[in-house]
Design a protein around this motif. Structure first.
Motif, PDB file in Angstrom:
ATOM      1  N   SER A 116       0.856  -1.190   0.000  1.00  0.00           N
ATOM      2  CA  SER A 116       0.000   0.000   0.000  1.00  0.00           C
ATOM      3  C   SER A 116       0.887   1.233   0.000  1.00  0.00           C
ATOM      4  O   SER A 116       1.814   1.337   0.810  1.00  0.00           O
ATOM      5  CB  SER A 116      -0.939   0.046   1.208  1.00  0.00           C
ATOM      6  OG  SER A 116      -1.634   1.299   1.238  1.00  0.00           O
ATOM      7  N   LEU A 117       0.567   2.165  -0.883  1.00  0.00           N
ATOM      8  CA  LEU A 117       1.307   3.423  -0.971  1.00  0.00           C
ATOM      9  C   LEU A 117       0.616   4.541  -0.197  1.00  0.00           C
ATOM     10  O   LEU A 117       1.063   5.696  -0.254  1.00  0.00           O
ATOM     11  CB  LEU A 117       1.461   3.829  -2.445  1.00  0.00           C
ATOM     12  CG  LEU A 117       2.299   2.869  -3.297  1.00  0.00           C
ATOM     13  CD1 LEU A 117       2.240   3.260  -4.765  1.00  0.00           C
ATOM     14  CD2 LEU A 117       3.742   2.825  -2.812  1.00  0.00           C
ATOM     15  N   GLY A 118      -0.453   4.226   0.520  1.00  0.00           N
ATOM     16  CA  GLY A 118      -1.185   5.257   1.244  1.00  0.00           C
ATOM     17  C   GLY A 118      -2.062   6.066   0.304  1.00  0.00           C
ATOM     18  O   GLY A 118      -2.544   5.567  -0.710  1.00  0.00           O
ATOM     19  N   ASP A 119      -2.260   7.324   0.640  1.00  0.00           N
ATOM     20  CA  ASP A 119      -3.123   8.199  -0.154  1.00  0.00           C
ATOM     21  C   ASP A 119      -2.298   9.163  -0.999  1.00  0.00           C
ATOM     22  O   ASP A 119      -1.250   9.654  -0.551  1.00  0.00           O
ATOM     23  CB  ASP A 119      -4.041   9.021   0.762  1.00  0.00           C
ATOM     24  CG  ASP A 119      -5.066   8.168   1.481  1.00  0.00           C
ATOM     25  OD1 ASP A 119      -5.640   7.271   0.830  1.00  0.00           O
ATOM     26  OD2 ASP A 119      -5.285   8.383   2.687  1.00  0.00           O
ATOM     27  N   PHE A 120      -2.804   9.462  -2.183  1.00  0.00           N
ATOM     28  CA  PHE A 120      -2.217  10.539  -2.983  1.00  0.00           C
ATOM     29  C   PHE A 120      -3.068  11.802  -2.866  1.00  0.00           C
ATOM     30  O   PHE A 120      -2.547  12.905  -2.695  1.00  0.00           O
ATOM     31  CB  PHE A 120      -2.076  10.120  -4.450  1.00  0.00           C
ATOM     32  CG  PHE A 120      -1.458  11.214  -5.286  1.00  0.00           C
ATOM     33  CD1 PHE A 120      -0.094  11.449  -5.222  1.00  0.00           C
ATOM     34  CD2 PHE A 120      -2.242  12.014  -6.105  1.00  0.00           C
ATOM     35  CE1 PHE A 120       0.482  12.479  -5.962  1.00  0.00           C
ATOM     36  CE2 PHE A 120      -1.673  13.039  -6.852  1.00  0.00           C
ATOM     37  CZ  PHE A 120      -0.304  13.274  -6.779  1.00  0.00           C
ATOM     38  N   VAL A 121      -4.382  11.663  -2.980  1.00  0.00           N
ATOM     39  CA  VAL A 121      -5.325  12.749  -2.707  1.00  0.00           C
ATOM     40  C   VAL A 121      -6.412  12.163  -1.814  1.00  0.00           C
ATOM     41  O   VAL A 121      -6.945  11.094  -2.105  1.00  0.00           O
ATOM     42  CB  VAL A 121      -5.958  13.307  -4.003  1.00  0.00           C
ATOM     43  CG1 VAL A 121      -6.989  14.383  -3.667  1.00  0.00           C
ATOM     44  CG2 VAL A 121      -4.904  13.865  -4.939  1.00  0.00           C
ATOM     45  N   PHE A 122      -6.742  12.859  -0.718  1.00  0.00           N
ATOM     46  CA  PHE A 122      -7.758  12.326   0.188  1.00  0.00           C
ATOM     47  C   PHE A 122      -8.654  13.475   0.635  1.00  0.00           C
ATOM     48  O   PHE A 122      -8.395  14.157   1.629  1.00  0.00           O
ATOM     49  CB  PHE A 122      -7.103  11.642   1.386  1.00  0.00           C
ATOM     50  CG  PHE A 122      -8.053  10.776   2.170  1.00  0.00           C
ATOM     51  CD1 PHE A 122      -8.740   9.738   1.566  1.00  0.00           C
ATOM     52  CD2 PHE A 122      -8.251  10.988   3.521  1.00  0.00           C
ATOM     53  CE1 PHE A 122      -9.620   8.934   2.285  1.00  0.00           C
ATOM     54  CE2 PHE A 122      -9.116  10.200   4.265  1.00  0.00           C
ATOM     55  CZ  PHE A 122      -9.804   9.169   3.644  1.00  0.00           C
ATOM     56  N   GLN A 123      -9.734  13.697  -0.120  1.00  0.00           N
ATOM     57  CA  GLN A 123     -10.628  14.838   0.100  1.00  0.00           C
ATOM     58  C   GLN A 123     -12.074  14.372   0.321  1.00  0.00           C
ATOM     59  O   GLN A 123     -13.013  14.935  -0.230  1.00  0.00           O
ATOM     60  CB  GLN A 123     -10.538  15.792  -1.100  1.00  0.00           C
ATOM     61  CG  GLN A 123      -9.133  16.354  -1.310  1.00  0.00           C
ATOM     62  CD  GLN A 123      -8.995  17.185  -2.568  1.00  0.00           C
ATOM     63  OE1 GLN A 123      -9.793  17.075  -3.506  1.00  0.00           O
ATOM     64  NE2 GLN A 123      -7.962  18.008  -2.620  1.00  0.00           N
ATOM     65  N   ASN A 124     -12.236  13.347   1.146  1.00  0.00           N
ATOM     66  CA  ASN A 124     -13.562  12.769   1.336  1.00  0.00           C
ATOM     67  C   ASN A 124     -14.449  13.589   2.269  1.00  0.00           C
ATOM     68  O   ASN A 124     -15.632  13.283   2.428  1.00  0.00           O
ATOM     69  CB  ASN A 124     -13.452  11.327   1.845  1.00  0.00           C
ATOM     70  CG  ASN A 124     -13.029  11.256   3.299  1.00  0.00           C
ATOM     71  OD1 ASN A 124     -12.240  12.092   3.758  1.00  0.00           O
ATOM     72  ND2 ASN A 124     -13.523  10.268   4.017  1.00  0.00           N
ATOM     73  N   GLU A 125     -13.931  14.653   2.879  1.00  0.00           N
ATOM     74  CA  GLU A 125     -14.741  15.471   3.777  1.00  0.00           C
ATOM     75  C   GLU A 125     -15.412  16.645   3.063  1.00  0.00           C
ATOM     76  O   GLU A 125     -16.182  17.378   3.689  1.00  0.00           O
ATOM     77  CB  GLU A 125     -13.871  16.012   4.916  1.00  0.00           C
ATOM     78  CG  GLU A 125     -13.328  14.923   5.827  1.00  0.00           C
ATOM     79  CD  GLU A 125     -12.259  15.433   6.750  1.00  0.00           C
ATOM     80  OE1 GLU A 125     -12.613  15.878   7.855  1.00  0.00           O
ATOM     81  OE2 GLU A 125     -11.068  15.412   6.369  1.00  0.00           O
TER      82      GLU A 125
END
Length: 454
Positions: A328-337
Motif C-alpha cells: 500500500s502506498l497510502g493516499d495521494f489525494v484524500f478529500q472525502n470530507e
C-alpha cells in the motif's frame, strides 16, 4: 480516385524522403533507455488541484510529469447526480464534479485503476458515466466493465519507450459491485473485477467444542465440512493450536486473473497489476495473509510490479524475484470530507435529520475531528513510488514521502506536498519498519528513500 491518391502519396514520399517502414518503428535508443514509473495510492478528489502554486506541491507535480508513465487509484465517481445512490456503499457515497478528472491529466497521470469499494456507490449508471468522463480525458483505465470478462481485461498505455499493461481488481467491495458472467440466456452483470478470498478462523479444541455446544443449545444452524471444522454466519472455524485467522485467495479468481497477466506479458513491455484491498493482518499497516500469496502469484504470471492501495496507510514493500510489490502506498489525494452531497442513509445512520448537511455529517462521523481519519496522522502520510527499469530489469525504486496536511482544516487537507525534514524521515522510517518482514532494505538519502537492486 485510387490512382490520384497513389500519385499524391508517391509525390509526398519523393518530396520529403519518408521511409514508410522506418516511420512505423519505435526508436531503439528510446526502448533501451531507462523507463521510470510514478505510482500513487488512493485518489479521492473533490476539489481542484491545478489552481495551486505552492513550490512543494508543484515540485511533486513535476516529479510525476517527468515519469515515463504515471499511475494512481481513482477512488471516485464522476457524474452530475443522474444516477441514484445504491442501498450500500463503500463507506461514503463518493462523487465529484466530472471536470475534476482533468486535474489528474494536468498532474501528469496516464493510467488509473477503477476497481475499488466505491465503484458501485451510484450503481451501474454511475460506473458508466465515470467511464465516459475518464475516457474523454484520455486516461487509460482498467478494472470495470459490462461483464466479468471485460472487467478483468488488461488495458494498454502506449509510450515512446514501450507499452504498459494495466490490470485492476478489488478484494474489498459491496457484493452488488461485482461483475458477473453470462451463460447466454441472461445479460452479464456490469461491475468491477473481483478477487475473492476465504477466511478460516482457528480456535483451540476446547473453544471449538464450547462454541459448537452454544450453537446447538441456541438451535442455530451450522454445517460441519469435516470433524474439525464448522461453518456458521458465513465464517469457517477450525481446530488449531492457537487463535489465528488465515485468509486464502479464491483459486478460480486467482487463476483467471493470472491468465490475463500471462496474456498481457506477451503484449506489452511492462505489466502493472493493482489491487484495492482494505483487508489487514494484526494491524492496519499489515496486509492480510491472502495478499502476499496473490501478489507473488501475479509476479510469477508475468507482472512487472504489483501495486496495492485501500487501507489509506502505508504498508511494506517486498522485492520478489527482482519485481517490486507495494502492499500500500497510502493516499495521494484524500478529500472525502468535502463531498457536495450525501444520500439520506449516511445521515440517518448517525442520527442526523433532513436539516443536517455534509459538515454536520463529518462532525458526527469523526466526533468533531477527534476520531477516525482526521485524528489519525498516518492517513495523511504517504509516498509516491518511482521504480526505474533498464532493459526490462528493475534498477532501483525511489520513494518520495508526501504530506497531505494532517491537522489542517477539512477544506485544506488531502492535497499532497513534498514532505521534508523530520516528517519525511518519519514516513520513511515507518516504511522501513513495515518492509523489514519482507527482507527489503530501504536507504534514506536527503529525505528520500531508495531501494537499490543493481
Amino acid at each position: 480516385m485510387k490512382t490520384i491518391r497513389l500519385l499524391v502519396l508517391t509525390w509526398f514520399i519523393l518530396a520529403f524522403g519518408v521511409d514508410e517502414g522506418k516511420s512505423q518503428r519505435v526508436d531503439p535508443s528510446l526502448r533501451n533507455s531507462d523507463f521510470t514509473f510514478a505510482l500513487g495510492g488512493d485518489a479521492l478528489i473533490t476539489r481542484k488541484l491545478s489552481v495551486y502554486k505552492e513550490p512543494k506541491f508543484l515540485e511533486l507535480i513535476e516529479l510525476i510529469r517527468g515519469a515515463d508513465a504515471a499511475f494512481v487509484n481513482l477512488e471516485m465517481l464522476f457524474h452530475d447526480y443522474e444516477p441514484y445512490p445504491m442501498h450500500q456503499s463503500g463507506g461514503t457515497w463518493t462523487r465529484a464534479d466530472p471536470a475534476l478528472i482533468h486535474d489528474f491529466v494536468w498532474a501528469g497521470f496516464d493510467m488509473v485503476s477503477r476497481a475499488n469499494n466505491h465503484t458501485g456507490d451510484y450503481g451501474v449508471e454511475g460506473m458508466r458515466l465515470t467511464t465516459r468522463y475518464v475516457k474523454e480525458a484520455g486516461l487509460v483505465h482498467a478494472g470495470v466493465g459490462e461483464s466479468l470478462a471485460e472487467a478483468r481485461e488488461a488495458k494498454f498505455l502506449e509510450t515512446a519507450k514501450g507499452r504498459v499493461a494495466l490490470i485492476s481488481m478489488a478484494s474489498t467491495f459491496p457484493d452488488h459491485s461485482r461483475a458477473g458472467r453470462t451463460r447466454g440466456d441472461t445479460k452479464p452483470r456490469p461491475g468491477l473485477n473481483p478477487l475473492r478470498y476465504s477466511t478460516v478462523e482457528t480456535v483451540t479444541s476446547d473453544q471449538f467444542s464450547e462454541f459448537q455446544a452454544v450453537l446447538e443449545d441456541l438451535d442455530i444452524r451450522f454445517t460441519n465440512p469435516s470433524e474439525d471444522q464448522l461453518r456458521v454466519f458465513g465464517s469457517t472455524f477450525a481446530i488449531g493450536d492457537q487463535r489465528t485467522v488465515v485468509t486464502t485467495p479464491d483459486p478460480v479468481d486467482l487463476e483467471e486473473i493470472a491468465a490475463v497477466v500471462r496474456n498481457a506479458k506477451r503484449l506489452a513491455d511492462h505489466v502493472i497489476v493493482t489491487i484495492h484491498a482494505h483487508e489487514s493482518g494484526d494491524a492496519r499497516s499489515e496486509p492480510a495473509g491472502f495478499l502476499p500469496i496473490f501478489a507473488r502469484a501475479m509476479v510469477d504470471a508475468g507482472a512487472t510490479m504489483f501495486v496495492g492501495h485501500g487501507p489509506h496507510v502505508l504498508r511494506g514493500i517486498e522485492i520478489y524475484k527482482d519485481k517490486p510489490i507495494f502492499y500500500s502506498l497510502g493516499d495521494f489525494v484524500f478529500q472525502n470530507e468535502t463531498l457536495d452531497r450525501l444520500p439520506d442513509e449516511n445521515y440517518r445512520a448517525l442520527g442526523l435529520a433532513s436539516d443536517n448537511h455534509v459538515a454536520d455529517f463529518n462532525d458526527a462521523r469523526y466526533n468533531m475531528g477527534t476520531t477516525g481519519f482526521p485524528a489519525n496522522r498516518e492517513i495523511w502520510e504517504a509516498v509516491v513510488a518511482m521504480p526505474r527499469f533498464r532493459d526490462g530489469k528493475l534498477m532501483e525504486v525511489m520513494l518520495q514521502p508526501i504530506d497531505l496536511g494532517f491537522g489542517t482544516e477539512a477544506w485544506e487537507r488531502g492535497r499532497p506536498f513534498i514532505a521534508e525534514g523530520e516528517l519525511a524521515n518519519k514516513i520513511l522510517d515507518d516504511l522501513i519498519q513495515r518492509s523489514e518482514p519482507f527482507g527489503t532494505h530501504i536507504e534514506i538519502r536527503n529525505g528520500v528513500g531508495f531501494i537499490r537492486i543493481r
